[in-house]
Design a protein around this motif. Structure first.
Motif, short mmCIF file in Angstrom:
data_model
loop_
_atom_site.label_atom_id
_atom_site.label_comp_id
_atom_site.label_asym_id
_atom_site.label_seq_id
_atom_site.Cartn_x
_atom_site.Cartn_y
_atom_site.Cartn_z
N GLU A 162 0.83 -1.21 0.00
CA GLU A 162 0.00 0.00 0.00
C GLU A 162 0.87 1.26 0.00
O GLU A 162 0.60 2.23 -0.71
CB GLU A 162 -0.92 0.00 1.21
N TRP A 163 1.94 1.21 0.78
CA TRP A 163 2.88 2.34 0.82
C TRP A 163 3.54 2.55 -0.55
O TRP A 163 3.66 3.68 -1.04
CB TRP A 163 3.93 2.09 1.91
N ARG A 165 2.25 1.75 -3.40
CA ARG A 165 1.23 2.28 -4.31
C ARG A 165 0.95 3.76 -4.07
O ARG A 165 0.49 4.47 -4.97
CB ARG A 165 -0.07 1.49 -4.14
N ARG A 166 1.17 4.19 -2.85
CA ARG A 166 0.97 5.62 -2.57
C ARG A 166 2.14 6.46 -3.06
O ARG A 166 2.21 7.66 -2.83
CB ARG A 166 0.78 5.84 -1.06
N LYS A 183 -0.80 8.93 -8.92
CA LYS A 183 -1.25 9.49 -7.64
C LYS A 183 -2.61 8.93 -7.28
O LYS A 183 -3.46 8.77 -8.14
CB LYS A 183 -1.36 11.01 -7.75
N PRO A 184 -2.83 8.61 -6.01
CA PRO A 184 -4.16 8.18 -5.61
C PRO A 184 -5.16 9.31 -5.78
O PRO A 184 -4.79 10.48 -5.66
CB PRO A 184 -3.99 7.81 -4.13
N ALA A 187 -9.12 11.99 -1.56
CA ALA A 187 -10.27 11.50 -0.82
C ALA A 187 -11.29 12.63 -0.66
O ALA A 187 -10.93 13.76 -0.39
CB ALA A 187 -9.83 11.01 0.55
N TRP A 195 -8.45 8.55 8.36
CA TRP A 195 -7.90 7.28 8.84
C TRP A 195 -7.31 7.46 10.23
O TRP A 195 -6.58 8.42 10.47
CB TRP A 195 -6.83 6.83 7.85
N GLN A 245 -13.21 -3.22 -1.17
CA GLN A 245 -12.00 -2.99 -1.95
C GLN A 245 -12.19 -3.46 -3.39
O GLN A 245 -11.79 -2.77 -4.34
CB GLN A 245 -10.81 -3.71 -1.30
N GLU A 250 -9.58 -1.93 -5.89
CA GLU A 250 -8.37 -1.88 -5.09
C GLU A 250 -7.88 -3.30 -4.79
O GLU A 250 -8.60 -4.26 -4.98
CB GLU A 250 -8.64 -1.15 -3.77
N ARG A 259 -5.65 4.42 2.35
CA ARG A 259 -6.23 4.34 1.02
C ARG A 259 -7.58 3.64 1.05
O ARG A 259 -8.55 4.09 0.43
CB ARG A 259 -5.25 3.58 0.11
N THR A 260 -7.65 2.54 1.79
CA THR A 260 -8.92 1.82 1.89
C THR A 260 -9.92 2.64 2.70
O THR A 260 -11.09 2.71 2.36
CB THR A 260 -8.69 0.44 2.56
#
Ligand SMILES: [Zn+2]
Ligand SMILES: [Zn+2]
Length: 264
Positions: A162-163, A165-166, A183-184, A187, A195, A245, A250, A259-260
């Protein structure tokens, strides 16, 4: 702060059994985890000697068990923000899978699938220090990917991937690392707030409980998942998380990171 490098001589590496294949550059670096159990207390300040034991064990396993010429990885980062010299820059890694080794170097993070499963700031800094080193000394390109990109494996595990992917940001800093992945999407503001700061997951041996779990369950409920808001992250919570997800395309690992959380 620069790299805190542990040379092969310093970690008492064995000499390679043959000649390395030289490489002049790569597209970037792939990040790995151990895939097995890592001591849960590995990150304690007094436990760096356990990191050295692990790395030496991996080298023995790769050379004696797998018959490879050396430890597979280019570099290894530990939770104490130290970086072990593996094969090093300018040499072909053996960690990424057949056909994929000439394109990326490999950096192992000392995080496992049980015990210590979540990367601390030290190991994330260490991975980035290793990547900077491979860029400076081995012409590594700008890509930062996970082992699972292009290869069928769980590696480098949910939290570390996840890190990646960020965009593999430096912990604590506002400046992101040189971006590796898209980039994600930003939100949307959520009535439930952001979070809570710890990764939530189903752990059969030590059930995660708390207000943050309950908050996540309320988010799932709002997203039309049938679930009890009991503050315990059990199988049902994981199942609903996986479905959410999947709905958003995801990685369905059932782990709730920033992210989730932002999907809810
Ligand atoms: Zn791997
Ligand atoms: Zn260490």
């Amino acid at each position: 702060m620069g790299i805190d490098l542990i040379t092969r001589r310093e970690w008492k590496a064995r000499a390679p059994k043959g000649a390395y294949t030289p490489i002049s550059s790569t597209r970037g670096v792939k990040v790995h985890y151990t895939g097995g159990k890592v001591p849960a207390d590995l990150a304690d300040p007094g436990n760096h000697h356990k990191c050295v034991e692990l790395v030496r064990g991996f080298q023995n396993h790769h050379m004696d068990g797998n018959g490879w010429l050396d430890l597979a990885y280019s570099m290894v980062a530990c939770p104490h923000r130290k970086v072990f010299e593996g094969r090093g820059p300018g040499r072909l890694t053996a960690a990424n899978g057949a056909g994929l080794n000439s394109q990326h170097y490999s950096v192992l993070a000392l995080v496992g699938s049980s015990g210590l499963t979540h990367p601390n700031d030290g190991v994330l800094h260490g991975v980035l220090d290793a990547i900077d080193y491979l860029r400076d000394h081995g012409r590594a390109g700008k890509e930062i990917k996970g082992h699972r990109d292009g290869f069928s494996t769980d590696c480098p595990g949910g939290p570390l991937y996840e890190w990646v992917r960020r965009g593999a940001p430096r912990p604590g800093g506002s400046a992101p690392a040189r971006p590796a992945t898209p980039k994600p999407t930003p939100a949307k503001p959520k009535p439930s707030g952001g979070w809570p700061g710890r990764y939530l997951a189903y752990k059969p041996d030590a059930m995660m409980t708390g207000e943050d779990v309950a908050a996540w369950q309320r988010i799932l409920k709002r997203n039309h998942h049938t679930i009890d808001v009991d503050g315990k992250f059990g199988r049902m919570t994981r199942a609903a998380t996986v479905v959410l997800q999947r709905e958003h395309g995801e990685v369905p690992d059932g782990i709730v990171g920033p992210r989730t959380w932002a999907l809810g």
